[in-house]
Design a protein around this motif. Structure first.
Motif: not given
Length: 653
Positions: A585-610
């Protein structure tokens, strides 16, 4: 020219006062933003342009100015008239000076806050106000120059604003009839409402609307510090709904999604404790081991040479060869209480405050203390500072810890700093307590929380060869904390309790989490070591989280029990758990990292993949997250808030 300007102002009548205050506020905020942009130009220019920065900045400034000026604007027809003006002008003047000086104060405070947290002032700015002794001592000893300069600038600004506005209010002449003031007042109200909403959509604008880049710090520059803090306070008052910042799922869907990832979770949303399950220890012992958890303040991976950091933890690097060493362990957050809830309760992070501080978690909330107390252990929290800080004492005593030792219990400490006694004193006391309990043949859990590696970085002389100058730096205090840790383990290995005790050394978080990634994952990387008793050298290479430590410790101790923690037991071969996962949990972002794949949830915005590159310590944003990625991440974020809100994360009967 001056006459033309005065003639122009006459068009607005008494409403010119409102406009002048607003323009002055916008000028102050834009000037501050310009300074911050120049200071952070390299990061700003890499992700945005000046037009976007300042046009969106003015938009956010109009919001806070509208909010702060509402009392003046809404009462303007009553206050601005010939009968009340001799008194009301002083009321308006005082209010105007206060709001503008407040804006100046918040902007003056911003650079130091960014240097510490890589963001504008947020909820931490408010939470720390509860602890004036610790905070005032920390500021005076660690940020004295900043405090003095900031106070001087704020005072001078308040004086200058007062002189400037006093002329406007004293010299103001009424030349509008009363009916005209009331006629134009509805127009002002509409303008004010548009300023505050800053949107014609269903929802008013919020800070998430200004998250336009992949750099969280740059996103924070779009807004202003006063609004950032206000919105943090607003969210703190509505934390029961904070879990829904990223989206909604039914409880059944949350559990169904997670039970596929964690097959030991019962898929029963109607159960009293939906995640309660029985964990069979993989280590069979005639007598379970004692447990000592040493939570190291701010000792991130960047300070550990074997994790690619600085050579300031020689003792930890030496000890790692004697136990289980975690190469890819990640903290759940950036605050100590976030580390406490993860390590002691196995609790996942949420956008809300840590449960250590929330009211519904002060009793009947699961902790290792409550679990092991049921099994005959004596449970104790040992801290070198004041245990009321961050509500720690209340949380521990209410949830299974029988004893709390803090600064008041140390006699003749070697060294006392802003945050309490030194790590040396703390670990000497710990050694004493463990020896006493072991002599009584009393099984024990001791949770030990260090504090030396904390701003203003104070420690006793003559212990270490400083890594750098001046003395009071984070590198030096980490080296001192490592020195104290090494001295403790030298004594512990010679003690009677060593052979029947398991030790976990883990950081609560990294000292400073910063970077231009959407979520600076490298800043969450922390060291962890399990050592003692019959532990053998082993490297845990799979990606893991602080929430995995408690289930793993129970297995190594030989404790089989019912508990609600969903974390993984890493005594099971790591290959079965690959590629591993971590939540952050970083400020208003929530990140789930599986291996090297990362999903970032954002408030009122589309989630990002990295994708996260551990060697480069960078996350590359690829695009929008897939539906399945977003669903998994959202389930991880929603579960803990639901369990807390309905008080379904307790001890098994």
């Amino acid at each position: 020219m001056l006459k033309n300007l005065n003639r122009t102002w006459l068009i607005f009548g008494p409403y010119q006062l409102f406009i002048k205050i607003m323009l002055l506020g916008l000028f102050i905020l834009s000037l501050s933003r310009m300074g911050l942009v120049v200071w952070q130009w390299e990061r700003v220019s890499a992700v945005t342009d000046l037009w976007t920065m300042f046009s969106q900045g003015v938009r956010s400034d109009l919001i806070i100015m509208g909010m702060l000026m509402s009392p003046i604007a809404l009462l303007l027809p009553i206050l601005v008239n010939r009968w009340f003006w001799p008194v009301s002008r002083w009321i308006l003047l005082i209010w105007s000076v206060l709001i503008l000086t407040f804006i100046v104060f918040m902007e003056i405070s911003t650079p130091a806050f960014i240097m510490q947290y890589d963001l504008r002032p947020n909820r931490l700015f408010i939470e720390y106000l509860k602890y004036p002794h610790e905070v005032s001592s920390m500021l005076w000893n660690g940020f004295r120059a900043e405090v003095l300069v900031g106070s001087l600038v704020t005072i001078l600004s308040g004086w200058g604003i007062t002189r400037l506005l006093k002329l406007q209010f004293i010299n103001f002449k009424f030349d509008w009839p009363e009916w005209k003031i009331w006629l134009f007042w509805p127009v002002l109200v509409v303008i004010l409402a548009l300023m505050i909403r800053s949107s014609l959509g269903h929802r008013p604008a919020n800070p998430a609307l200004f998250a336009r880049t992949s750099d969280a710090m740059v996103n924070s520059l779009y807004i202003n510090s006063a609004w950032s803090v206000y919105f943090a306070i607003y969210n703190m008052q509505h934390e029961d709904k904070s879990s829904e910042l990223y989206g909604k799922m039914s409880h059944e869907e949350v559990l169904g999604t997670l039970s596929q990832l964690y097959p030991w979770i019962p898929n029963d949303a109607d159960a009293k404790n939906p995640t309660m399950h029985f964990q069979q220890a993989t280590q069979h012992r005639d007598k379970p081991l004692n447990l000592v958890i040493i939570l190291e303040e701010s000792m991130g991976a960047s300070y550990v040479e074997s994790l690619g950091g600085l050579p300031v933890t020689p003792n930890l690097d030496r000890l790692k060869k004697e136990g289980w060493w975690f190469e890819q362990l990640y903290a759940t957050g950036t605050r100590s209480v976030r580390g406490i809830e993860a390590v002691v309760s196995g609790y996942l992070p949420t956008p809300a405050r840590s449960v250590v501080k929330l009211s519904l978690a002060q009793q009947n909330f699961f902790t290792l203390g409550g679990l092991l107390k049921q099994q005959g252990y004596f449970t104790e929290f040992i801290y070198g500072g004041e245990s009321h800080f961050d509500n720690m004492a209340s949380f521990f005593i209410g949830n299974g810890f029988e004893s709390v030792i803090d600064e008041r219990d140390f006699e003749d400490p070697i060294f006392t700093g802003s945050w309490g006694v030194s790590d040396e004193d703390l670990l000497n006391k710990t050694h004493q307590r463990l020896s006493e309990l072991n002599a009584k043949n009393q099984p024990f859990l001791s949770f030990v929380f260090t504090s030396s590696n904390h701003t203003p970085f104070e420690y006793p002389d003559g212990r270490i060869q400083p890594y750098d100058q001046p003395k009071q730096t984070d590198n030096n205090t980490v080296k001192y904390a490592d020195y104290a840790l090494g001295a403790f383990f030298d004594k512990a290995k010679q003690s009677d309790y060593w052979d029947n005790t398991l030790f976990l050394v883990v950081a609560d978080h990294t000292n400073r989490v910063y970077g231009d990634d959407l979520v600076p994952i490298s800043g969450f990387h922390i060291p962890a070591l399990i050592v003692g008793a019959d532990m053998e050298s082993k490297q845990i290479k799979t990606v893991s989280s602080q929430v995995d430590l408690a289930p793993t410790l129970l297995s190594l101790m030989g404790v089989s029990a019912n508990h609600p923690m969903i974390g993984r037991d890493l005594t099971i071969e790591s290959e079965q758990l690959s590629p591993g996962r971590a939540m952050m949990q970083f400020a208003d972002y929530f990140a789930l990292m599986k291996g090297t794949d990362v999903t970032v949830l954002r408030m009122d915005q589309p989630s990002k993949s990295g994708q996260y590159d551990r060697l480069k310590r960078r996350m590359e944003v690829i695009g929008d997250a897939s539906e399945s990625q977003e669903k998994e991440a959202l389930a991880h974020s929603l579960l803990p808030s639901w369990l807390y809100r309905e008080q379904r994360y307790g001890i098994s009967d």
